[in-house]
Design an enzyme around this catalytic site. Structure first.
Site, mmCIF file in Angstrom:
data_model
loop_
_atom_site.group_PDB
_atom_site.id
_atom_site.type_symbol
_atom_site.label_atom_id
_atom_site.label_comp_id
_atom_site.label_asym_id
_atom_site.label_seq_id
_atom_site.Cartn_x
_atom_site.Cartn_y
_atom_site.Cartn_z
ATOM 1 N N ASP A 1 -3.782 -9.622 2.396
ATOM 2 C CA ASP A 1 -4.401 -8.135 1.873
ATOM 3 C C ASP A 1 -5.429 -8.479 0.593
ATOM 4 O O ASP A 1 -5.585 -9.150 0.096
ATOM 5 C CB ASP A 1 -3.034 -7.597 1.149
ATOM 6 C CG ASP A 1 -2.199 -8.241 0.196
ATOM 7 O OD1 ASP A 1 -2.525 -9.250 -0.169
ATOM 8 O OD2 ASP A 1 -1.239 -7.551 -0.207
ATOM 9 N N ASN B 1 9.020 -2.005 -4.161
ATOM 10 C CA ASN B 1 9.443 -0.420 -2.765
ATOM 11 C C ASN B 1 9.276 -1.230 -1.406
ATOM 12 O O ASN B 1 9.445 -0.003 -1.257
ATOM 13 C CB ASN B 1 8.180 0.011 -2.970
ATOM 14 C CG ASN B 1 7.495 -0.135 -2.290
ATOM 15 O OD1 ASN B 1 7.566 -1.313 -2.593
ATOM 16 N ND2 ASN B 1 6.178 0.840 -2.263
ATOM 17 N N HIS C 1 7.774 -3.041 0.100
ATOM 18 C CA HIS C 1 6.155 -3.433 0.795
ATOM 19 C C HIS C 1 6.258 -5.685 0.984
ATOM 20 O O HIS C 1 6.423 -6.205 -0.187
ATOM 21 C CB HIS C 1 4.839 -3.078 0.793
ATOM 22 C CG HIS C 1 5.052 -3.548 -0.694
ATOM 23 N ND1 HIS C 1 4.074 -2.785 -1.938
ATOM 24 C CD2 HIS C 1 4.428 -4.760 -1.352
ATOM 25 C CE1 HIS C 1 3.365 -3.621 -2.424
ATOM 26 N NE2 HIS C 1 3.708 -4.904 -2.167
ATOM 27 N N GLU D 1 2.915 -0.784 2.837
ATOM 28 C CA GLU D 1 4.065 0.226 2.503
ATOM 29 C C GLU D 1 5.215 0.626 3.036
ATOM 30 O O GLU D 1 4.869 1.107 4.369
ATOM 31 C CB GLU D 1 3.004 1.061 1.734
ATOM 32 C CG GLU D 1 1.650 1.298 0.880
ATOM 33 C CD GLU D 1 2.553 0.555 -0.990
ATOM 34 O OE1 GLU D 1 3.539 0.235 -1.005
ATOM 35 O OE2 GLU D 1 1.940 0.269 -1.869
HETATM 36 C C1 GLP Z 1 1.462 -7.338 -4.752
HETATM 37 C C2 GLP Z 1 1.216 -7.669 -2.826
HETATM 38 C C3 GLP Z 1 2.094 -8.323 -2.375
HETATM 39 C C4 GLP Z 1 3.039 -8.986 -3.468
HETATM 40 C C5 GLP Z 1 3.794 -7.671 -4.165
HETATM 41 C C6 GLP Z 1 4.358 -8.020 -5.682
HETATM 42 O O1 GLP Z 1 1.126 -5.622 -4.909
HETATM 43 N N1 GLP Z 1 -0.035 -7.312 -2.115
HETATM 44 O O2 GLP Z 1 1.612 -9.566 -1.652
HETATM 45 O O3 GLP Z 1 3.458 -9.192 -2.939
HETATM 46 O O4 GLP Z 1 2.356 -6.765 -4.722
HETATM 47 O O5 GLP Z 1 3.429 -8.866 -6.519
HETATM 48 P P1 GLP Z 1 4.591 -9.072 -7.673
HETATM 49 O O6 GLP Z 1 4.932 -10.607 -6.820
HETATM 50 O O7 GLP Z 1 3.209 -9.519 -8.612
HETATM 51 O O8 GLP Z 1 5.756 -8.687 -8.261
#
Ligand code: GLP
Length: 251
Positions: free
Chosen positions: A67, A136, A138, A143
């Site tokens: 993404d 959340n 995702h 989302e």
């Molecule tokens: C991000 C990405 C996800 C990622 C998630 C968790 O925004 N879009 O692919 O897995 O949020 O991030 P973190 O590992 O910093 O908790």
């Protein structure tokens, strides 16, 4: 789903890197789907270490990033393309032609999404999709409420996600409201998935993903439908699993 509980973040990073390194050694031209976020930093660090110290070569590996934000200038340090360069691509012998990133600056985002799907197909599909999980629920930027049949597309980010990611932006006015992400169905087409989660703050989300109902309200729960998923957790992230003892006794 196979659940592996490691003592801490460092052990998760080592185990995840071993899984990927084994795949690369077995299949040097393998196709990887790669996430961003704080969670995989140790994993990327470990892959770089193996490249430098053990000669692990990425020269034929093909990657697809999950993404990115929409509307950031291409070299903005908070873009996921910059994250991938900073944490992996710039430190290994990857061929830049083989590193696919979603273009959040594309003039025609619909075309960008369709060509990404086409590029994945042309590469023969993703062998191993590595994932993190948002607080959340995702995966990628799918989302809550994302269709479980969704493909690569534009998503509006939730307030929770904006807050969680705000620390990457010096100026909060720059925080994008939109993102481009592989869809849930795109992710489920990978031959295998490896989801990493760290820390107690993810424990309830991880429980919903593994032991809750399959629902678009917790997009990661769609992974229950996939025949080859490993959830690699530290003790904190596993701490709310009801069947924790069973997972330990099984692995
Ligand atoms: C991000 C990405 C996800 C990622 C998630 C968790 O925004 N879009 O692919 O897995 O949020 O991030 P973190 O590992 O910093 O908790």
């Amino acid at each position: 789903m196979r659940i592996i509980i490691e003592s801490d973040a460092a052990a998760v990073a080592v185990r995840a890197a071993t899984r990927v390194a084994d795949l690369i050694r077995r299949s040097p031209g393998c196709v990887l789907g790669l996430p961003t976020g704080r969670t995989p930093l140790g994993f990327y660090g470990e892959l770089v270490r193996r490249h430098e110290e053990d000669g692990l070569s990425f020269s034929r590996v093909v990657t697809f990033s999950l993404d990115d934000y929409i509307g950031l200038p291409p070299h903005h340090s908070a873009s996921f393309a910059a994250y991938m360069r900073r944490n992996l691509f710039d430190h290994v012998d990857m061929d830049p032609e083989n590193t696919h990133v979603l273009d959040g600056g594309a003039e025609d985002l619909l075309v960008a999404c369709e060509s990404y799907e086409a590029a994945i197909r042309e590469a023969g599909g993703i062998d191993l999709q590595v994932l993190g999980i948002g607080s959340n629920g995702h995966i990628g930027f799918n989302e809550p409420g994302s269709s479980l049949g969704s493909r690569t597309r534009v998503k509006t980010l939730t307030r929770e996600t904006l807050e969680a990611n705000a620390s990457s932006f010096e100026d909060l006015d720059e925080l994008p409201r939109l993102a481009i992400t592989m869809g849930v169905a795109t992710i489920l087409e990978a031959r295998s998935c490896l989801l990493l989660a760290l820390g107690e703050e993810k424990a309830l989300t991880v429980r919903d993903m593994i032991e809750g109902p399959i629902t678009a309200q917790a997009p990661a729960s769609a992974l229950q439908l996939h025949p080859d998923v490993t959830a690699l957790l530290d003790e904190g992230a596993a701490s709310r699993l009801q069947r924790r003892d069973y997972y330990r006794h099984r692995s």
